[in-house]
Enzyme design. Structure first.
Site, short mmCIF file in Angstrom:
data_model
loop_
_atom_site.label_atom_id
_atom_site.label_comp_id
_atom_site.label_asym_id
_atom_site.label_seq_id
_atom_site.Cartn_x
_atom_site.Cartn_y
_atom_site.Cartn_z
N LYS A 109 0.86 -1.18 0.00
CA LYS A 109 0.00 0.00 0.00
C LYS A 109 0.90 1.23 0.00
CE LYS A 109 -3.83 1.82 2.84
NZ LYS A 109 -4.71 1.52 4.00
N SER B 178 -9.64 1.52 2.92
CA SER B 178 -8.79 2.27 2.03
C SER B 178 -7.77 1.42 1.25
CB SER B 178 -8.04 3.34 2.82
OG SER B 178 -7.20 2.74 3.78
N SER C 88 -9.61 -0.91 7.06
CA SER C 88 -9.01 -0.79 5.72
C SER C 88 -8.35 -2.03 5.17
CB SER C 88 -7.99 0.34 5.72
OG SER C 88 -8.67 1.55 5.55
N1 GLN Z 1 -13.03 3.73 6.35
C1 GLN Z 1 -12.18 3.98 7.45
C2 GLN Z 1 -11.84 5.44 7.49
O1 GLN Z 1 -12.03 6.09 6.53
C3 GLN Z 1 -10.99 3.10 7.26
C4 GLN Z 1 -9.67 3.69 7.52
C5 GLN Z 1 -8.51 2.76 7.59
O2 GLN Z 1 -8.62 1.67 8.14
N2 GLN Z 1 -7.37 3.25 7.10
O3 GLN Z 1 -11.42 5.95 8.47
#
Ligand code: GLN
Length: 495
Positions: A80, A155, A179
């Protein structure tokens, strides 16, 4: 293409060692898939072809000399784009870091290098991890390999889509509030969100420092257990890593699962708040565990409904502090013209940050400001403590908790784009693990009638990754959902 779609990393390692194919052929297989599929999927922000092929040649010279390879040696993977990679552009999915080239490696990347794994590229994500679909990325939206009209989740959507397509055999990813788990569920791959403190966060671009965890996405539980054996453990560069023994996950996962107590939390199946097929799939998985000798019982986690508010308040408050470093002076984007220093800060941030990033910084600053702190941030911390105690109580009764990952299968591109709150509500079942620090394993559990993957998560007490892998491994031995590949992959694999 190499016929490796249904091989584990261990099996691929054996074939490399026996010289059935070379590391170069293996890396080229990933690169060819990227070339053929990525123009449609758009998972990769940066492809590291030259570096990857150089590394592959080094591994091949060891094979030629019959030197024993480490298990991950020569295995292609993606990361990532929030992990710093020395000399390789690292954007965090945001325009503000579009041309940022870090001078050092994140600890996980360093550990992958030491293990001999080969990085084929950096993959797309919502900026700084802010999102559930990759649609907030400053560059482009990644698409779901099972349905190109749908999102891969987020994400870490680039990571999950890449693994589903064999563009790299696993991905190093990050989970602050779902995420890793939600995109794994949307793309039919396996993902581990580890206990806070299990894997070093050093060199992982910060989102919410008290919630961020570094984990892995792969094609099977066995594969991600193997990766975690390499990455887990204390790192002197991250004081929050905990000296708990790193278990031999791949050995211990084979132990019997008979007599394990599994709790099904009724709040994770809210009437009208969960897709019927998702509910049926998770309940069916519970039956499979029951048939394998586990004990299933309903439990209650009554404060679940407050988790989203507590999570987002905590996360954005930390965001407002963590993102103050993007000032146009030290690194990253700098505006072309500004009258004075304050103007330079303002214009740089106005031009470099995406809308979702600005939204979070503003809301976070508000939540921490004098007069609102007690009502918002402090309340969120109190709820966090309640959630943590509630999980601790639950784990006195049951060994693990089985739950859906997301209320629906992958949604359509654009479906939630104009309604940020609807997007945040997608995270109802995943965000509870980050404020509480608990680990969660997301694995394929079935498909909807229209062919979309549906995942489930197995949640355990802190540092129970070995137990989660054990349940996941036995489930994958009893089912073949994780072995299914998207149609577009089958088309090129047979060529
Ligand atoms: N959807 C969550 C957020 O936007 C996930 C974030 C994550 O785990 N990086 O905060």
């Amino acid at each position: 293409m190499l016929q490796i779609d249904n091989l584990t990393i261990h099996e691929i390692h054996d074939k490399l060692q026996r010289d059935e194919f070379s590391a170069t052929a293996l890396v080229k297989d990933s690169l060819e898939r990227i070339e053929k599929l990525d123009p449609k999927i758009r998972a990769f922000i940066t492809i590291t072809e030259d570096e990857a092929l150089d590394e592959a040649r080094r591994v091949d010279s060891k094979i030629a000399k019959k030197i024993e390879l480490k298990t991950l040696e020569g295995i292609p993977y993606s990361a990532k784009d929030v992990f710093c990679t020395k000399g390789i552009r690292t954007t965090a999915g945001s325009k503000i870091l579009e041309n940022f080239v870090p001078p050092y490696d994140a600890t996980v990347i360093k550990r992958m290098k030491e293990a001999g794994a080969i990085l084929v590229g950096k993959v797309n994500c919502d900026p700084f991890g802010f999102g559930s679909s990759t649609e907030n990325s400053g560059f482009f939206t990644t698409l779901n390999p099972y349905d190109l009209k749908r999102v891969p989740g987020g994400s870490s959507g680039g990571s999950a889509a890449a693994v589903a397509c064999g563009m790299g055999l696993f991905s190093i990813a990050e989970d602050t509030g779902g995420s890793i788990r939600q995109p794994s569920s949307f793309c039919n791959v396996s993902g581990i969100k580890v206990t806070y403190g299990r894997v070093s966060r050093f060199g992982s671009i910060a989102y919410g420092s008290s919630l961020d965890t570094v984990g892995h996405i792969g094609r099977s539980v066995e594969d991600i257990a193997l990766i975690l054996e390499e990455t887990a453990g204390v790192d002197t560069n991250d004081a929050t890593t905990v000296p708990v023994d790193v278990s031999s996950y791949t050995e211990r996962m084979k132990e019997s699962i008979g007599s394990i107590q599994i709790g099904i939390p009724k709040e994770y199946f809210p009437k009208g708040g969960i897709d019927k097929e998702v509910e049926a799939t998770v309940r069916e998985a519970a039956k499979t565990f029951d048939e394998m000798g586990c004990h299933i019982e309903e439990i209650s986690l009554p404060h679940t409904e407050y988790a989203i508010a507590a999570y987002y308040l905590t996360a954005i408050s930390e965001v407002s502090a963590n993102l103050s470093r993007y000032d146009g002076i030290r690194f990253g984007y700098r505006t072309k013209e500004a009258k004075d220093l304050k103007g330079l800060y303002e214009k740089t941030r106005a031009e470099g940050f995406e809308d979702e990033v600005k939204r979070r910084i503003m809301l976070g600053t508000y939540a921490l400001s004098a007069g609102y702190y007690d009502a918002y941030y402090k309340k969120a911390m109190q709820v966090r403590t309640i959630l943590k105690r509630e999980f601790e109580e639950a784990f006195k009764r049951v060994d693990v908790i089985l739950a859906p990952v997301a209320p629906t299968p992958a949604f359509k591109v654009g479906e939630h784009l104009n309604d940020p709150l609807a997007m945040w509500l997608e995270d109802a079942f995943t965000v509870t693990l980050n404020p509480t620090g608990c680990p969660g394993l997301a694995i394929p559990a079935g498909f909807s009638k229209s062919g979309l993957p549906i995942g489930m998560q197995i949640i355990g007490p802190q540092f129970s990754e070995d137990l989660l892998f054990r349940l996941g491994y036995h489930f994958q031995n009893a089912t073949d959902y994780h072995e299914q590949r998207p149609e577009i992959v089958k088309q090129i694999s047979s060529s």
